[in-house]
Structures are given as C-alpha cells and as structure tokens.
Design an enzyme around this catalytic site. Sequence first.
Site, PDB file in Angstrom:
ATOM      1  N   ASP A   1      36.066  39.239  31.191  1.00 35.49           N
ATOM      2  CA  ASP A   1      36.853  39.863  32.266  1.00 35.49           C
ATOM      3  C   ASP A   1      37.400  38.831  33.248  1.00 35.49           C
ATOM      4  O   ASP A   1      37.299  39.001  34.472  1.00 35.49           O
ATOM      5  CB  ASP A   1      36.048  40.924  33.012  1.00 35.49           C
TER       6      ASP A   1
ATOM      7  N   SER B   1      38.095  43.564  42.841  1.00 35.08           N
ATOM      8  CA  SER B   1      37.930  42.940  41.530  1.00 35.08           C
ATOM      9  C   SER B   1      38.812  41.717  41.387  1.00 35.08           C
ATOM     10  O   SER B   1      40.000  41.749  41.693  1.00 35.08           O
ATOM     11  CB  SER B   1      38.266  43.924  40.411  1.00 35.08           C
TER      12      SER B   1
ATOM     13  N   HIS C   1      41.072  42.726  33.628  1.00 41.40           N
ATOM     14  CA  HIS C   1      41.495  44.123  33.754  1.00 41.40           C
ATOM     15  C   HIS C   1      42.522  44.325  34.868  1.00 41.40           C
ATOM     16  O   HIS C   1      43.128  45.381  34.968  1.00 41.40           O
ATOM     17  CB  HIS C   1      40.277  45.048  33.939  1.00 41.40           C
TER      18      HIS C   1
END
Length: 517
Positions: free
Chosen positions: A121, A197, A90
Amino acid sequence: MSRTYRTLAVLFATLALLGAACTSDSESDGGDGGDGGSGAVSSVEDAKGAVVQIEAAGEFRDPEVGVVSGGGTGSGFIIDPSGIIVTNNHVVTGAGSLKVHVGGEKTDIAAEVLGVSECNDLAVIKLDDEGPWPYLQISDTAPEPPLDVYALGFPLGDPEYTATKGVVSKASADGESSWASVASVIEHDANIQPGNSGGPLVDDNGMVVGVNYSSFSNAETTTQQFYAINADLAGDVVETLKEGDELSIGVNGTAVLDEESGIAGVWVNAVDAGGPAKKAGVQPGDIITNLNGVALASGTMEEYCDVLRSSSEGDVVSMRVLRFDTEEILEGEINGEELTTAQSFAAELGDQVQNTGGSDVLPADAFVEIVDDTDRIATRIPGEWEISTSPQDLLELGTAQPTVVAAPSIDAFNGNAGPGVQIIAVDGVTPDVATLTGALDALVEGSGCAEQNREDYEDSVLSGPAAVLDCGGGVVGVALVAATNQNPDAAVVFAGQASTDGDLDVLDTALAALVVR
C-alpha cells in the site's frame, strides 16, 4: 439480476465508497518553518510545507448502475527537493488524474505516478514542478513504545492542515487488511481519519517513522487503533518505486467475502490504464477470485499478495475473474492470454442434474485447502466432505500415485451412487495428445458409466480431453485427463460426479484451485 446479486451490488458499492473515503488523506512535509523554503525538515513544527493533499479523479464500475465517476483525496509527503512524494497505493492507483496541494496551498500542481506497490500500500509520485521543495527524511531508527509521534495530513478532505499527537503503542502489529498485506506495521494512538492515509507519522525531529494507512474502531468497546507502515519497510520499498512498480498488477482492490452468495475475492475498484491487469482485460467492478490456482477466499489480501510475492516481474500469472455485472466467469493471465469466458461444468451440465435453485451451492468459506500426503496435489474441497489424501494405485499402474479423493461419502462415490472428486498425478508420462486421449479412453471404459460426449478442456493451468458421462440414477460424471503447465513431466487425471447443481459448483471450484507440483 437476482436478489442476492442486488444485495451484493449494494455491498460492493458501499465498499467502493468506503475505499474512496480511505483515500481522502493528504499530508505534506515542509522545511524552514513551512514558509515555502526548501531543505530538509528538522522539527515537527516545520513539517507543514512538505506535507501534501492529493486529489485523485477517476472511475469505478458499479454492478447495477455501471460506470460511476468519482474521486477522493489523500495525504502524502515530499521526500526529495525535486518534488518526489510518498503516499498510499489506494490513494492513486486507477486515477485518471492527480492534483497536489502542497502545505495547504489552494493552488494545485499536477503529478505523475512513478511506481506503486499494491501489497505494501505504497506509491511514489512526482510533482510537475522541480522546486526545490522542502522535504521530510525517512528515519533509519526503528520506533519503540512509547515514542512521541505526530500524524500529519489533511483528514476528511479538509484543505486545512492537521496535526495530532500520540505515542507508538506497539512496534509490530498485524498488517493484514482488506486492501493490503503489509509485513511491518506500527500501532499508535495519534488520531487519524479518512484522508490521513498516505501521510507521515513523524517524531519530534520531523523524521518519518511511518506512513499512515489504516485505522480500526470498535463501537462496543469504544477503542480506536491507528496503524502506519513502518519507515524501515517504507524506505526500502520507496527506493524501488522510484524506478517502477513492485508487487502490483495495476489494481486498486478491496478483498470481499459474502457468505450468503459464496462470492469471495478481490473487488476491483479501479484499474491502472497502463498496467498488466488492464492489458489482461480486467475492468473496474470485476472480482478476482483466483490467482495461480489460489482461491482468494479469506476476505483479506493475504492470498493475493502471497501469489504476487511468489512471482517475479513479467511472470505469467493465471487468473479467474467474476464479472459481477454480467455474472460471467472469465479466465486469463497476467502477462499472457487475455480474459475469455471460462469453461464451467455448472454452466454446461446444469440441466442434466437436479436443479436446487442454487440452495446447495456452498459459500466460499465452506471450502478448505487440502494437500495430498506427497505434497504434490493441492485443491479446495468442502470442509464437511470425507477426504483421503494417501497415495493409491487406482489406475492399476503397479505403483501408488499421488491421489486425492473427496466426497460426502467416499463409498457412495466409488459405487457411482453419489457426488465426489478424484484427482491423480501420474508421473513418468509424455502428456501429448495421443497419450492423454488413450488414457481418457481407458478411464471411461473402467468407470462403469456411459459416455455422452467428449470435448477439449482448457483453462489457465490444465489442457486435455474431457468426457461427460451418464452414471445412472441422476448422477453425471466428468472425466478429464490433462497436461499441466506446472509440471511438464506429469499428467493429471480428474474425475468427478454430481447429482445437483451444487455438486457441479464443487467440481468447478476444485478445478479452479487445482495445483499439481
């Protein structure tokens, strides 16, 4: 645009901004004290030089204001002296360009994507500079509570390197989220923020035990939970991603579920310019509502990823899309036919039934998946309807066939006095044009309704002749006899009745989700 669509536009624009915030993590690994030297990092103190901040620039489509330029920052870490980097899908998918800052340096370096995995992911990118670079090693030891761990990266878009300390609190946690469906996840309490992230979760020796990707906060209980993709899973996936994509159609997506409008699916924040979704005609701002006959209605990526995990690279995957800003329903295929406007009974026959202004259109979560007793037919039907799933000989063939009948009142449906759906799988036939047409003729003759018109029906699963019927009393009938690409040795009989626009929407939903094995 209706009030509901304007409301959803705000919702989805907010989700897009939240997605950009999630991508604002960045991490880098460093060796030899983080002073720019190369080699494998052997302590958490030396990790800085191998942790990176990633700037992703691109566009997403908002349903009200159109194309909006934007971008975000995320974290990652170098795993090879040549400059190969691990981060989250992402963070990078759909970006027009990537710039990487290594170890908090102001100078940026361009990078290219080698491979991504939407469902895990994870992504692997490579610096446009051979180095050699300091790098982190992925641990081959499963982390167990209460292992001391450190979350490294660049949260909140801050160019200053950040490290937070905590412990592994759970070795295996639920990996379902609105943007991924990860099989192996660690829960820990080393604080991470948007921007972390894709960054590493490391132990005292600087070994990567996880890849940070998610956090959860509960304002009522003031609890916070932080999650990382387990290094055992990440290590295997990363090796694959060095050579290309896995479990990916080239979408940066967020699962959405809006109960007011009944709209559910995967909202497309951005699309990889060279990926299968782009080639199929998917655009930023689209909502993928159905893949291979599976409705994406849970508000998570679980169903979406289940379909991808059940498919091989290059397989044709049917797809239904809501183009939110134009309110079009499109159908097409990944690795097959491009998206085109879908046939819809609700759109075609809405003026022939009672117009309730959409007030009886059910939300997505009011539908349940049903499977007949032979496990041959699967579809989605309103959960409050009466349902029969036992084999029956409704076509008087001399033997019972796999059958589903569903209606608010099955008795009223059987008497042509109310809405409902009937689906039959007919085995041992050659589903050519003549056979399908003859079967439809017989079905119409025995229906007790008057045929109004006939046309060819085709979607990504079914193809065959269809008839529209007047059953009297304001009830419209639909009769379809079709071949299916899922079982070439069977035909499908689909019969439906509707008295309101909401009933027609049920027919569309049942057809869109129909699978005949």
